[in-house]
Design a protein around this motif. Structure first.
Motif, mmCIF file in Angstrom:
data_model
loop_
_atom_site.group_PDB
_atom_site.id
_atom_site.type_symbol
_atom_site.label_atom_id
_atom_site.label_comp_id
_atom_site.label_asym_id
_atom_site.label_seq_id
_atom_site.Cartn_x
_atom_site.Cartn_y
_atom_site.Cartn_z
ATOM 1 N N VAL A 136 0.891 -1.138 0.034
ATOM 2 C CA VAL A 136 -0.087 0.085 0.063
ATOM 3 C C VAL A 136 1.036 1.026 0.073
ATOM 4 O O VAL A 136 0.697 2.285 -0.589
ATOM 5 C CB VAL A 136 -0.825 0.127 1.173
ATOM 6 C CG1 VAL A 136 -1.782 1.300 1.308
ATOM 7 C CG2 VAL A 136 -1.935 -1.352 1.124
ATOM 8 N N THR A 152 -7.479 -0.662 -4.750
ATOM 9 C CA THR A 152 -8.436 -0.816 -3.760
ATOM 10 C C THR A 152 -8.598 -2.307 -3.703
ATOM 11 O O THR A 152 -8.626 -3.184 -2.362
ATOM 12 C CB THR A 152 -9.671 0.196 -3.890
ATOM 13 O OG1 THR A 152 -9.196 1.557 -3.749
ATOM 14 C CG2 THR A 152 -10.296 -0.031 -2.396
ATOM 15 N N ALA A 155 -5.736 -4.317 -2.539
ATOM 16 C CA ALA A 155 -5.324 -4.256 -1.261
ATOM 17 C C ALA A 155 -6.309 -5.181 -0.389
ATOM 18 O O ALA A 155 -5.915 -5.559 0.938
ATOM 19 C CB ALA A 155 -5.361 -2.742 -0.773
#
Length: 272
Positions: A136, A152, A155
């Motif tokens: 990240v 996103t 992650a």
């Protein structure tokens, strides 16, 4: 500069050759670090320098460092860290157009730490946090070539993998500890029962060697191992205590063992 550009992952440009040389040096440094770590672990086992807890901390820190190195081996993030604003003209491998290989490599390292290394869960949680941050932080800090929704999604999936691996490790550790406690308790009870039986046999041997005066009408049962319990001279209270101790020890062994069913009938209580 005469080295190959690390598997043709970089284009044949001045920046690409330089990035390939840097990547090769990182790989060599990583290999040397792993060899040094293996030597330190062997030396620590030989002279007990670090101890088990120290080795766990050392291995955990090494795993965190390897996670950082894995990210830096990615051509995109290596070029961004080197200060190149647009790395694509210097990257020739189309497989690095996504972060799939990077995420898979990080997950392989995390799974190996949980399954192969003899480390407790309390020493592994820094590695789990480091794996998530290693993906990240560079993506946000250095910039990523992926859209925001793809970043996103990657992650979130990485976090789910880390949470599942951590939960599995913790559950397995608890079961192993419970099994160890049961085995230790069973062996302790068996040792106590064998010790009491040995004491009874010693009493029997002493009764044979010593001259005893008793009434001819009395009987001395010596045809079984329990004869010492009923040796001449023993009071009813002493005989009852010995029999009750043996019965209690056998009942505890049955309860701890788990393989045999304890009879439903209550254990007879010998009157003292």
């Amino acid at each position: 500069n005469g080295w190959p550009t690390s598997g043709s992952q970089f284009a044949d440009t001045a920046e690409g050759r330089q990035l390939g040389s840097i990547r090769n040096w990182i790989i060599i440094a990583l290999a040397g670090l792993v060899l040094i770590s293996i030597s330190v672990a062997k030396m620590s086992r030989a002279d007990r320098g670090l101890g088990p807890a120290g080795l766990e901390v050392y291995t955990s820190c090494l795993a965190c460092l390897v996670s950082v190195v894995i990210v830096m081996l990615h051509p995109w993030y290596l070029a961004k860290a080197y200060g190149i604003p647009d790395p694509w003209p210097h990257i020739s491998d189309p497989l690095f157009s996504t972060d799939d290989r990077l995420l898979l490599t990080l997950d392989i390292g995390l799974t190996g730490c949980h399954l192969l290394l003899p480390i407790r869960w309390m020493r592994l949680w820094p590695v789990e946090v480091a794996v998530i941050l290693c993906y990240v932080v560079p993506a946000i800090g250095l910039g990523t070539h992926l859209p925001l929704d793809s970043l996103t999604t990657n992650a979130v999936f990485m976090m789910l993998l880390v949470v599942m691996a951590s939960s599995a490790k913790r559950t397995l550790e608890r079961r192993e500890r419970c099994a160890f406690v049961q085995v230790a308790a069973e062996r302790t009870l068996r040792a106590e029962a064998e010790f009491k039986l040995s004491q009874a046999q010693d009493v029997q041997q002493q009764g044979k060697t010593r001259s005893l005066k008793f009434d001819p009408t009395d009987s001395l049962p010596t045809t079984a191992e329990t004869g010492a319990v009923f040796a001449v001279g023993s009071s009813r209270a002493a005989i009852g205590i010995k029999l009750q101790d043996i019965a209690d020890a056998n009942l505890k062994i049955l309860e701890v063992g788990g393989d045999l069913e304890v009879p439903a009938s209550p254990v007879p209580h010998f009157s003292h």
